[in-house]
Motif scaffolding. Structure first.
Motif, short mmCIF file in Angstrom:
data_model
loop_
_atom_site.label_atom_id
_atom_site.label_comp_id
_atom_site.label_asym_id
_atom_site.label_seq_id
_atom_site.Cartn_x
_atom_site.Cartn_y
_atom_site.Cartn_z
N ILE A 1 3.62 1.81 75.86
CA ILE A 1 2.74 0.66 75.65
C ILE A 1 3.27 -0.52 76.47
N TRP B 1 -3.56 0.50 70.26
CA TRP B 1 -2.44 1.21 70.89
C TRP B 1 -1.83 2.23 69.93
N ASP C 1 -6.37 -1.76 78.23
CA ASP C 1 -6.85 -2.30 76.96
C ASP C 1 -7.44 -1.19 76.08
N LEU D 1 -1.82 -3.27 78.21
CA LEU D 1 -2.50 -4.37 77.52
C LEU D 1 -2.52 -5.58 78.43
N THR D 2 -3.73 -6.13 78.64
CA THR D 2 -3.80 -7.36 79.44
C THR D 2 -3.25 -8.54 78.66
N HIS E 1 -8.61 -6.61 72.14
CA HIS E 1 -8.10 -5.79 73.24
C HIS E 1 -6.91 -4.93 72.83
N ALA E 2 -6.20 -5.33 71.78
CA ALA E 2 -4.81 -4.85 71.64
C ALA E 2 -4.45 -4.21 70.31
N ILE F 1 2.99 -4.35 78.06
CA ILE F 1 2.45 -5.70 77.84
C ILE F 1 3.38 -6.68 78.55
N ALA G 1 -2.63 -10.06 74.14
CA ALA G 1 -2.39 -9.64 72.76
C ALA G 1 -3.54 -9.96 71.81
#
Ligand SMILES: [Zn+2]
Length: 248
Positions: free
Chosen positions: A87, A79, A39, A68-69, A75-76, A89, A71
């Motif tokens: 990246i 990037w 994250d 990324l845990t 948190h996101a 996800i 969206a």
């Protein structure tokens, strides 16, 4: 084998009068040729995140992977700061996020659309190896394609739960505060407890709390919480009132 440094601590709180707080965990995971971030936060944390990276001797261009845990905006967004990073996800997460109509407050619409056409985008599925020693697991509920990542360390593993388990209260109560699917969230909590307990000494790093290990069956924090604000409530610039946001 990986080592982990929490660059930015997540905070298990919410504002009463100012909308989302969004103080989320950002962790640096290092091992072999890899420098991964789990994250990356949003605009508010940019200067502090870059400072913390520098303190750990890592330049933005040296970050090899951004994991990324999910969206959500807190948190996101960042990037975009890591020009050489792949990246990562969840495949289902990105499909869901891109289709979210504008006007909600959780998904940064333009950032997820840009990510969907990014040349170094990598979407992953349940059980997939991200790099050797780091594995992604499906933990849906908070969002439909939320992932948890497990990094193998020498002494124990690190379990990054993101917002599938935001804090200690959620882990202990086996219930969650914000979810799109409560049943799925509870199943995901069971998954994360299995990952936590499958090797002695495992450390959980939640999306909005300080890392914890288990003492018997009781979670104990392995780091000291740091959270505070100051405010100009007087009439002079040097008159600042500090408010600690901890009980420790
Ligand atoms: Zn979230």
């Amino acid at each position: 084998m990986f080592t982990v440094d929490v660059l930015v601590q997540g905070y298990p709180g919410r504002t009463l009068y100012h909308g989302g707080l969004g103080w989320s965990t950002i962790a640096l995971v290092r091992g072999g040729p890899y420098r991964l971030l789990v994250d990356v936060g949003s605009f508010n944390v940019r200067p502090y995140l870059l400072q913390r990276l520098q303190e750990h001797g890592v330049a933005p261009a040296e970050v090899t992977h951004v994991l990324l845990t999910h969206a959500h905006w807190d948190h996101a967004v960042n990037w975009t700061l890591f020009p050489e990073a792949e990246i990562v996800i969840g495949e289902r997460e990105l499909t869901w996020a891109v289709a979210e109509p504008p006007g909600g407050w959780h998904v940064p619409e333009l950032y997820v659309r840009e990510l969907a056409r990014h040349p170094r985008l990598r979407t992953v599925r349940d059980g997939e190896t991200v790099v050797p020693g780091v594995t992604a697991y499906d933990v849906p509920g908070h969002t439909p394609g939320h992932l948890c990542y497990v990094a193998e360390g020498t002494e124990h593993d690190w379990v990054f739960t993101g917002d599938a388990a935001k804090n200690r209260a959620e882990l202990v109560s086996h219930d969650v505060d914000m979810t799109l699917d409560r049943g799925a969230s509870q199943t995901s909590l069971a998954t994360m407890w299995r990952l936590w307990t499958r090797r002695p000494g495992n450390v959980v790093v939640p999306g909005h709390d300080v890392p914890m290990r288990l003492d018997g069956t009781e979670p104990v924090y392995v780091d000291v919480r740091r959270a505070a604000v100051f405010a100009w409530l007087g009439t002079r610039l040097d008159d600042r009132t500090r408010f600690a946001l901890t009980t420790e």
